[in-house]
Design a protein around this motif. Structure first.
Motif, PDB file in Angstrom:
ATOM      1  N   SER A  14      32.499  33.882  43.853  1.00  0.00           N
ATOM      2  CA  SER A  14      32.822  33.777  45.243  1.00  0.00           C
ATOM      3  C   SER A  14      33.091  32.571  45.627  1.00  0.00           C
ATOM      4  N   GLU A  15      33.892  32.207  46.704  1.00  0.00           N
ATOM      5  CA  GLU A  15      34.062  30.933  47.450  1.00  0.00           C
ATOM      6  C   GLU A  15      32.795  30.435  48.209  1.00  0.00           C
ATOM      7  N   SER A  16      32.143  31.181  48.909  1.00  0.00           N
ATOM      8  CA  SER A  16      30.871  30.765  49.204  1.00  0.00           C
ATOM      9  C   SER A  16      29.903  30.255  48.124  1.00  0.00           C
ATOM     10  N   THR A  17      29.888  31.089  47.160  1.00  0.00           N
ATOM     11  CA  THR A  17      28.962  30.648  46.056  1.00  0.00           C
ATOM     12  C   THR A  17      29.504  29.356  45.500  1.00  0.00           C
ATOM     13  N   ALA A  18      30.727  29.172  45.358  1.00  0.00           N
ATOM     14  CA  ALA A  18      31.088  27.943  44.706  1.00  0.00           C
ATOM     15  C   ALA A  18      30.962  26.639  45.783  1.00  0.00           C
ATOM     16  N   TYR A  19      31.071  27.116  46.980  1.00  0.00           N
ATOM     17  CA  TYR A  19      30.757  26.141  47.986  1.00  0.00           C
ATOM     18  C   TYR A  19      29.345  25.553  48.130  1.00  0.00           C
ATOM     19  N   ASN A  20      28.461  26.566  47.823  1.00  0.00           N
ATOM     20  CA  ASN A  20      26.983  26.064  47.779  1.00  0.00           C
ATOM     21  C   ASN A  20      26.795  25.430  46.557  1.00  0.00           C
ATOM     22  N   LEU A  21      27.430  25.797  45.322  1.00  0.00           N
ATOM     23  CA  LEU A  21      26.959  24.852  44.195  1.00  0.00           C
ATOM     24  C   LEU A  21      27.425  23.714  44.304  1.00  0.00           C
ATOM     25  N   TYR A  22      28.580  23.496  44.956  1.00  0.00           N
ATOM     26  CA  TYR A  22      29.291  22.251  45.107  1.00  0.00           C
ATOM     27  C   TYR A  22      28.156  21.255  46.017  1.00  0.00           C
ATOM     28  N   VAL A  25      39.773  24.511  45.765  1.00  0.00           N
ATOM     29  CA  VAL A  25      40.972  24.114  46.615  1.00  0.00           C
ATOM     30  C   VAL A  25      41.864  24.447  45.866  1.00  0.00           C
ATOM     31  N   ASP A  26      41.926  24.629  44.458  1.00  0.00           N
ATOM     32  CA  ASP A  26      43.242  25.102  43.819  1.00  0.00           C
ATOM     33  C   ASP A  26      43.374  26.483  43.515  1.00  0.00           C
ATOM     34  N   GLN A  27      42.834  27.245  44.500  1.00  0.00           N
ATOM     35  CA  GLN A  27      42.455  28.926  44.072  1.00  0.00           C
ATOM     36  C   GLN A  27      44.291  29.541  44.048  1.00  0.00           C
ATOM     37  N   THR A  28      44.751  29.075  44.666  1.00  0.00           N
ATOM     38  CA  THR A  28      46.273  29.615  44.673  1.00  0.00           C
ATOM     39  C   THR A  28      47.188  29.246  43.371  1.00  0.00           C
ATOM     40  N   THR A  29      46.948  28.013  43.058  1.00  0.00           N
ATOM     41  CA  THR A  29      47.443  27.591  41.768  1.00  0.00           C
ATOM     42  C   THR A  29      46.896  27.930  40.573  1.00  0.00           C
ATOM     43  N   ASP A  30      45.638  28.191  40.526  1.00  0.00           N
ATOM     44  CA  ASP A  30      44.735  28.739  39.475  1.00  0.00           C
ATOM     45  C   ASP A  30      45.229  30.104  39.119  1.00  0.00           C
ATOM     46  N   GLU A  31      45.574  30.976  40.329  1.00  0.00           N
ATOM     47  CA  GLU A  31      45.941  32.220  40.433  1.00  0.00           C
ATOM     48  C   GLU A  31      47.240  32.541  39.731  1.00  0.00           C
ATOM     49  N   ILE A  32      48.174  31.639  39.701  1.00  0.00           N
ATOM     50  CA  ILE A  32      49.545  31.484  39.308  1.00  0.00           C
ATOM     51  C   ILE A  32      49.540  31.166  37.816  1.00  0.00           C
ATOM     52  N   ALA A  33      48.655  30.081  37.471  1.00  0.00           N
ATOM     53  CA  ALA A  33      48.261  29.858  36.282  1.00  0.00           C
ATOM     54  C   ALA A  33      47.384  30.904  35.418  1.00  0.00           C
ATOM     55  N   LYS A  34      47.089  31.950  36.173  1.00  0.00           N
ATOM     56  CA  LYS A  34      45.970  32.744  35.542  1.00  0.00           C
ATOM     57  C   LYS A  34      44.827  32.329  34.595  1.00  0.00           C
ATOM     58  N   LYS A  35      44.215  31.335  35.544  1.00  0.00           N
ATOM     59  CA  LYS A  35      42.972  30.618  35.046  1.00  0.00           C
ATOM     60  C   LYS A  35      42.034  30.596  36.255  1.00  0.00           C
ATOM     61  N   ARG A  36      41.982  31.388  37.259  1.00  0.00           N
ATOM     62  CA  ARG A  36      41.478  31.327  38.552  1.00  0.00           C
ATOM     63  C   ARG A  36      39.930  31.987  38.360  1.00  0.00           C
ATOM     64  N   ILE A  37      38.901  31.274  38.740  1.00  0.00           N
ATOM     65  CA  ILE A  37      37.665  31.323  38.402  1.00  0.00           C
ATOM     66  C   ILE A  37      36.951  31.693  40.020  1.00  0.00           C
ATOM     67  N   VAL A  38      37.294  30.850  40.956  1.00  0.00           N
ATOM     68  CA  VAL A  38      36.641  30.985  42.592  1.00  0.00           C
ATOM     69  C   VAL A  38      37.581  31.794  43.180  1.00  0.00           C
ATOM     70  N   GLY A  39      36.730  32.794  43.782  1.00  0.00           N
ATOM     71  CA  GLY A  39      37.366  33.955  44.487  1.00  0.00           C
ATOM     72  C   GLY A  39      37.778  35.162  43.453  1.00  0.00           C
ATOM     73  N   LYS A  40      37.317  35.121  42.157  1.00  0.00           N
ATOM     74  CA  LYS A  40      37.813  36.197  41.350  1.00  0.00           C
ATOM     75  C   LYS A  40      36.287  36.802  40.714  1.00  0.00           C
ATOM     76  N   THR A  41      35.749  35.779  40.019  1.00  0.00           N
ATOM     77  CA  THR A  41      34.527  35.889  39.206  1.00  0.00           C
ATOM     78  C   THR A  41      33.351  35.289  39.869  1.00  0.00           C
TER      79      THR A  41
END
Length: 317
Positions: A88-96, A70-86
């Protein structure tokens, strides 16, 4: 390593350590005496307790995953984004989904083993509240902080719910002969749950101050966004006196005659809390807030560890 970072492995290890420590020190040695015998009554076997820890850890891990999704935009600004960067969002959802299935499934199995199938609702509710937190509640000042702090507190109380309640129902011979002792055990668990809540609530506020700029850019109305960093840290400063006062009161009423326990509380919990209070008054930079957050995590660790000190320092603790 990216998956371990996503699920906050350090926080999960602390959570598991906390539950194991409470079970195999305090609960394991808490003795309930009947008129004819002295026994130790815990409802779960070692394997069943492992499943309880697994359920708790997996649901907490799922909470971290959905939060990062959910926090991809916020994490991108804070330079600590994982989902969507290292990852994928689909992999993260499957893990969730997988983590929640393991957590809720393990909780459902344990609940049926101890013949309390309704207890499975606790795991479902926790998973649901973490999802609601990530998607909605965290955007409401203070409310989101309270929810996260309550979830950690509940991970302490759940030990009593699953390991003691099945052996303490009304009409049970053990329960009838040991009501006072059993209630005392729950009282101590509740004391630690309150401590964990306060420390984690303070830490959540400090973390919000760390992330103020990113939250503001993302439109998340945390307390620092609404009233500013300086006012929020002053609130943290004021609230930091609460655990100190409560701990001094607790020591005076319960530990005054046990030197080792008193020394431990003074040196490893109260002294760091006083240091936190002093440093929070003058905290201004990002590094200051990061250090304060880390300090609270250390205080929480030593607070949890104190249950072993109390158990082995005080007869019949």
């Amino acid at each position: 390593m990216k998956y371990l970072k996503l699920i906050r492995i350090q926080n999960l290890l602390l959570l598991a350590f906390m539950q194991v420590l409470f079970r195999y020190t305090f609960l394991k040695t808490a003795t309930f005496t009947t008129l004819t015998s002295t026994n130790n009554f815990l409802a779960l076997s070692h394997f069943q307790f492992f499943l309880l820890v697994l359920a708790t850890v997996c649901i907490a891990a799922a909470g971290y995953v959905i939060n990062d999704i959910v926090d991809q935009t916020t994490d991108e600004i804070a330079k600590k984004r994982i989902v969507g960067k290292t990852i994928s969002e689909s992999t993260a959802y499957n893990l969730y989904v997988a983590l929640n299935l393991i957590g809720v499934g393990s909780g459902f199995y344990i609940s049926n083993v101890i013949q309390k199938p309704s207890f499975a609702a606790l795991f479902i509710f926790t998973a649901a509240i973490l999802y609601i937190y990530a998607t909605w509640l965290k955007q409401i000042a203070i409310v989101g902080n309270i929810v996260v702090a309550l979830v950690l507190s509940f991970s302490i109380l759940i030990l009593g719910i699953f390991d003691l309640v099945p052996s303490t129902h009304e009409g049970n011979e053990i329960w009838e002969g040991n009501k006072v002792q059993m209630r005392r055990v729950f009282s101590i668990l509740t004391d630690y749950a309150i401590f964990a809540f306060i420390i984690n609530f303070l830490r959540e506020l400090v973390k919000d101050i760390e992330d103020t700029d990113a939250d503001y850019a993302s439109g998340i109305a945390t307390l620092p966004v609404l009233i500013g960093k300086s006012r929020t840290i002053k609130i943290v400063f004021g609230l930091s006196f609460l655990p100190i006062i409560l701990l001094v009161f607790y020591m005076n009423n319960n530990l005054a005659n046990y030197d080792y326990a008193v020394y431990y509380f003074l040196l490893f919990i109260i002294a760091p809390l006083l240091f936190f209070t002093i440093k929070s008054w003058s905290a201004k930079t990002q590094k200051d807030f990061t250090n304060l957050s880390l300090l609270l995590k250390i205080i929480l660790f030593f607070g949890i560890l104190s249950i072993a000190v109390i158990t082995y320092s005080i007869p019949n603790a």
